[in-house]
Design an enzyme around this catalytic site. Structure first.
Site, PDB file in Angstrom:
ATOM      1  N   SER A  83      -6.140  14.214  -5.666  1.00 56.59           N
ATOM      2  CA  SER A  83      -5.248  13.415  -6.496  1.00 56.59           C
ATOM      3  C   SER A  83      -5.916  12.180  -7.085  1.00 56.59           C
ATOM      4  O   SER A  83      -5.318  11.494  -7.933  1.00 56.59           O
ATOM      5  CB  SER A  83      -4.039  12.943  -5.663  1.00 56.59           C
ATOM      6  N   GLU A 123      22.546  13.420  -7.041  1.00 60.05           N
ATOM      7  CA  GLU A 123      21.152  13.887  -7.054  1.00 60.05           C
ATOM      8  C   GLU A 123      21.041  15.259  -7.701  1.00 60.05           C
ATOM      9  O   GLU A 123      20.090  15.549  -8.426  1.00 60.05           O
ATOM     10  CB  GLU A 123      20.582  13.912  -5.628  1.00 60.05           C
ATOM     11  N   GLN A 179       6.717  11.681  -5.009  1.00 64.95           N
ATOM     12  CA  GLN A 179       7.292  10.372  -4.703  1.00 64.95           C
ATOM     13  C   GLN A 179       6.235   9.272  -4.749  1.00 64.95           C
ATOM     14  O   GLN A 179       6.468   8.188  -5.297  1.00 64.95           O
ATOM     15  CB  GLN A 179       7.978  10.384  -3.323  1.00 64.95           C
ATOM     16  N   ASP A 219      19.575  13.954   4.117  1.00 64.61           N
ATOM     17  CA  ASP A 219      18.490  14.301   3.204  1.00 64.61           C
ATOM     18  C   ASP A 219      17.979  15.713   3.457  1.00 64.61           C
ATOM     19  O   ASP A 219      17.891  16.532   2.537  1.00 64.61           O
ATOM     20  CB  ASP A 219      17.353  13.288   3.384  1.00 64.61           C
ATOM     21  N   ALA A 239       4.220  16.789   7.426  1.00 67.10           N
ATOM     22  CA  ALA A 239       3.399  17.347   8.500  1.00 67.10           C
ATOM     23  C   ALA A 239       2.178  16.464   8.734  1.00 67.10           C
ATOM     24  O   ALA A 239       1.759  16.258   9.878  1.00 67.10           O
ATOM     25  CB  ALA A 239       2.973  18.770   8.157  1.00 67.10           C
ATOM     26  N   GLY A 253       0.835  -1.203   0.000  1.00 71.40           N
ATOM     27  CA  GLY A 253       0.000   0.000   0.000  1.00 71.40           C
ATOM     28  C   GLY A 253       0.861   1.240   0.000  1.00 71.40           C
ATOM     29  O   GLY A 253       1.706   1.407   0.875  1.00 71.40           O
ATOM     30  N   VAL A 254       0.684   2.075  -1.025  1.00 71.56           N
ATOM     31  CA  VAL A 254       1.411   3.344  -1.081  1.00 71.56           C
ATOM     32  C   VAL A 254       0.454   4.446  -0.633  1.00 71.56           C
ATOM     33  O   VAL A 254      -0.540   4.713  -1.321  1.00 71.56           O
ATOM     34  CB  VAL A 254       1.939   3.624  -2.505  1.00 71.56           C
ATOM     35  N   GLU A 278      18.915  18.954   0.838  1.00 73.77           N
ATOM     36  CA  GLU A 278      17.930  19.719   0.066  1.00 73.77           C
ATOM     37  C   GLU A 278      17.940  21.188   0.463  1.00 73.77           C
ATOM     38  O   GLU A 278      17.665  22.061  -0.344  1.00 73.77           O
ATOM     39  CB  GLU A 278      16.534  19.100   0.213  1.00 73.77           C
ATOM     40  N   SER A 338      -9.564  13.428  -1.633  1.00 76.92           N
ATOM     41  CA  SER A 338      -8.270  13.858  -2.157  1.00 76.92           C
ATOM     42  C   SER A 338      -8.384  14.332  -3.612  1.00 76.92           C
ATOM     43  O   SER A 338      -9.031  13.690  -4.448  1.00 76.92           O
ATOM     44  CB  SER A 338      -7.279  12.698  -2.083  1.00 76.92           C
ATOM     45  N   GLU A 377      23.881  12.253  -2.214  1.00 75.83           N
ATOM     46  CA  GLU A 377      23.074  13.342  -1.648  1.00 75.83           C
ATOM     47  C   GLU A 377      23.647  14.716  -1.975  1.00 75.83           C
ATOM     48  O   GLU A 377      22.956  15.716  -1.855  1.00 75.83           O
ATOM     49  CB  GLU A 377      22.974  13.144  -0.131  1.00 75.83           C
ATOM     50  N   LYS A 420      17.460   8.931  -4.284  1.00 70.20           N
ATOM     51  CA  LYS A 420      18.245  10.165  -4.246  1.00 70.20           C
ATOM     52  C   LYS A 420      17.931  11.026  -5.461  1.00 70.20           C
ATOM     53  O   LYS A 420      18.802  11.404  -6.246  1.00 70.20           O
ATOM     54  CB  LYS A 420      19.740   9.836  -4.177  1.00 70.20           C
TER      55      LYS A 420
END
Lengths: 487, 487
Positions: free
Chosen positions: B81, B403, B52, B229, B117, B45-46, B233, B79, B399, B166
């Site tokens: 999406s 990337e 991502q 990570d 969040a 399950g994603v 970024e 949603s 990283e 990455k």
């Protein structure tokens, strides 16, 4: 806590939007009452010789001259400040200069003006040597924030008070000196009583504030003081104004102005005519001084900047209230143990300062409408955020407007941005480096590209009717307008 | 934890400065081994459909086509999406699209790709519905940081693994598609095993990584992954590069360049020839490609930028490791509930993107020596900071370098800065807005004003002998150079 009573001084009631606040008008005529108001404090120890320590120790000593109250300065072993303190009359010989822990142990009121990070690291050692019942004095609420975050507390049985001048240390001293001939000159201060085991904490705070030369003293809580102080210096007082002039200088240059003109339209306009106009006549007077065309540009600039500026002020406020900003200061101090703080005055603009200063008087000092719109919008954004978060009006106008136009900007006008910033606390210096660039990017990426959008007349109307104008007018009645003379 | 074993795949040993690391080379020939390596996982399950989630759900489904392993997408009620997911073949009808908690409850491996969040707010609800022994999957370590800061923990009895591509989600999908014809195309990934109650966690992580199309997989800890990570970024991957091009564009404009030329010498030079040169031949090749005069300017720029850039990278690292950066993300998300995230592409430069793109091919793509010196110095500053803090070399080069040059900058080259930044996680987007301006101010106020200072030959020699060049060469052997084709 905007009301208080005194058994020594006659307080007054100031009208503010939506209510009243108790205030105490200062003055040299009150100095004879200081010993009585200090209720048993006969030795005041000032720990630290940063800009605040240097100014407060001198002002208190001078105000208490001829009484039986002694003011001593406590420094860490090997402190590089000892020579300066001696030069200004604090000496080991007469017992007014000594080791910080010895001075703390001997004093009835211990004023903690060492750097915030040092205070965070060393407060327990200081607390451990205090006389029973000695009063702990702070000039801002950083230590409270640190104790909350680290699960500590002030020691029981000690009064804990704060007197917080709303101006940089240099101006606290300079205006006090001017006050010898111009009555009423000085920097307003807030007081906060955090612990009052013997019932005299308020009187002691009032004595300290009057002794510093505060034209008027108002009350707040240590928590509100902490938040407004740390946020204010990161926003309109230091961070935002630095970010704004960096953005504006490049904007004017790219628009074809030569370096000196770009400097004049950005920095010089703010530190000179805009600050003076606000000091003398309030915020709407800046807009009123413009021609119709210029006023439209002011309104568009105000419209473009208010929202983005408010957003950053809210972000700073959240981080200060949450304690993350304080954590970042502690982390930065750890890194700074092994390398110096980065320079702040290296931008090309500042190399033209001497040329700009030399032209003063030969060209009329003009309010640039674009600069004024962005600056005033940012100032009002801070005022509105503080009002929404429930700060007292005296605190709002002092921390957002009066400190800027009467203390900091005049120093930036006389010297440069690095002087202004780096003569504030290390916490303020770090905050300026941290948040100034955020304001700069916001002006460059959001506000300046939106200048062609018509002004939001609702926003402008709300600016013109902002309650802060009334609060500032009331505060101005209590603080005679005195132009600070920066040598 | 840079070594691991697999009961299914044949791992290899990669030589890195000072030692070796275990790695797994990927490839479509390994797809038949995925069900076995998943050890009992029959439903994946994603949760979430950000860049991502969208990429990983599709890649895993395609890699597992024809097996008995099903990949489902779980979205929150209402949603926005859902339509996009349906369009790409995930539907309620065949059970591959459903409510997030229902999908979580039905899956043997639950991959948590909702916004950070949201994860901070909702992880307990998800944990509560998990099947006994279901594997919890993460694609970076944010949740670990949050649990540590809030005193929480992962639920006992569940394997907890991370597979961290990455590269941005769009490139994870795009290179996977290219991989259908060009074997080896893909984005490298790290794996971390945080809890392994049944002894199969590593194999499952490797299956997931190979299924995503990772050319090579290396191991790290969730803690090291999290720190590198989030710092990466904020520094060279997004924040620093954005701050750098904003500073450089204005610098070239003030130096007399027209807008298109200023764009080409700053952004275009980085996203085109500098990125391609590093991708194909490493960091020293950028310097080697220059004429003698240009190389001197490169060296002076490198000298001017390395120290200030390193200082900000160290500051970011401290704040990430301490948890304050994560607190600021949570606070920002609270504010964003009532207002949109600020724009990032509003600077004047970006309005010239179309003109610059139209000129491609008509003017030779040149490495600007000033731009290259500042960019490479910042990249090496991050590499050195990560090495000092003890990160594995695969993590460091992926990283900090791979990337950037193989995933993010090609997207910025094809689109613009806002596209690059805003197709990363919300945590990354917020971090870019937060730290980009810090880098910009540092280049403007410290590095660019110091360009006339002679190059520090010791620093340049140390750059040329930096161990990262060997590590990058080894990594390049494992990841055939494939130019990403951005539509």
């Amino acid at each position: 806590m905007t009301t208080f009573t005194s058994s020594v001084f006659r307080t007054e009631t100031m009208t503010v939007p939506g209510g009243t606040e108790t205030i105490l008008r200062g003055g040299r005529d009150l100095f004879p009452l200081l010993p009585q108001s200090l209720h048993g404090v006969r030795r005041i120890g000032v720990l630290g010789w940063g800009p605040q320590g240097r100014a407060q120790a001198q002002n208190l000593r001078d105000s208490l001259a001829g009484t039986d109250v002694t003011v001593s300065v406590g420094l860490r072993p090997g402190s590089a400040s000892a020579d300066d303190a001696r030069k200004l009359g604090f000496t080991e010989d007469d017992g007014t200069l000594g080791d910080w822990l010895a001075v703390a142990a001997a004093s009835d009121l211990v004023i903690l003006l060492i750097a915030d990070a040092a205070l965070a690291a060393e407060h327990e050692r200081i607390f451990a040597v205090l006389k029973p019942g000695a009063t702990i004095g702070l000039s801002h609420g950083f230590l409270l924030g640190h104790l909350k975050a680290s699960g500590g507390d002030f020691p029981a049985g000690h009064p804990v008070i704060a007197v917080c001048p709303k101006g940089m240390g240099d101006s606290v001293r300079r205006l006090y000196e001017q006050g010898a001939t111009v009555n009423g000159a000085g920097i307003n201060a807030s007081i906060a009583v955090h612990a009052d085991p013997d019932g005299h904490a308020t009187d002691r705070a009032l004595a300290w504030s009057v002794g510093l030369g505060s034209p008027y003293t108002f009350a707040t809580t240590l928590e509100n003081e902490y938040k407004s102080d740390i946020v204010g210096e990161r926003a309109i007082l230091l961070g935002a104004v630095h970010g704004l002039v960096e953005a504006l200088y490049r904007h004017f240059r790219l628009d074809g102005a030569d370096p000196v003109t770009a400097y004049e339209r950005s920095t010089e306009s703010i530190t000179g005519p805009i600050a003076r106009t606000i000091s003398a006549a309030g915020l709407p007077a800046v807009r009123a001084a413009l021609t119709d065309d210029d006023r439209d540009l002011f309104d568009r600039a105000y419209t473009a900047a208010y929202g983005p500026a408010r957003e950053i002020v809210a972000e700073i406020y959240d981080e200060v209230a949450d304690g993350t900003e304080l954590r970042s200061v502690i982390l930065a101090e750890d890194r700074l143990a092994s390398r110096p703080m980065s320079r702040i005055g290296g931008s090309p603009m500042w190399s033209y300062g001497a040329e700009v200063h030399a032209r003063r008087g030969t060209t009329p000092a003009a309010i640039d409408p674009l600069t004024a719109g962005l600056f005033v919008a940012t100032m009002v954004a801070q005022v509105d955020e503080f009002a929404d978060r429930g700060h007292p009006w005296s605190e709002i106008v002092n921390e957002s407007i009066i400190e800027a136009v009467d203390s900091l900007l005049p120093y930036m006008h006389a010297r440069d941005v690095a002087y202004m910033v780096d003569n504030c606390s290390r916490t303020a210096r770090l905050g300026t480096r941290r948040w100034g660039p955020r304001f700069q990017a916001s002006y460059e990426q959001i506000a300046l590209p939106s200048l062609d959008t018509p002004a939001d007349q609702t926003l402008i109307a709300s600016f013109l009717s902002n309650p802060t104008h009334d609060a500032l007018t009331e505060a101005a009645k209590l603080r005679p307008s005195v132009d600070i003379s920066v040598s």
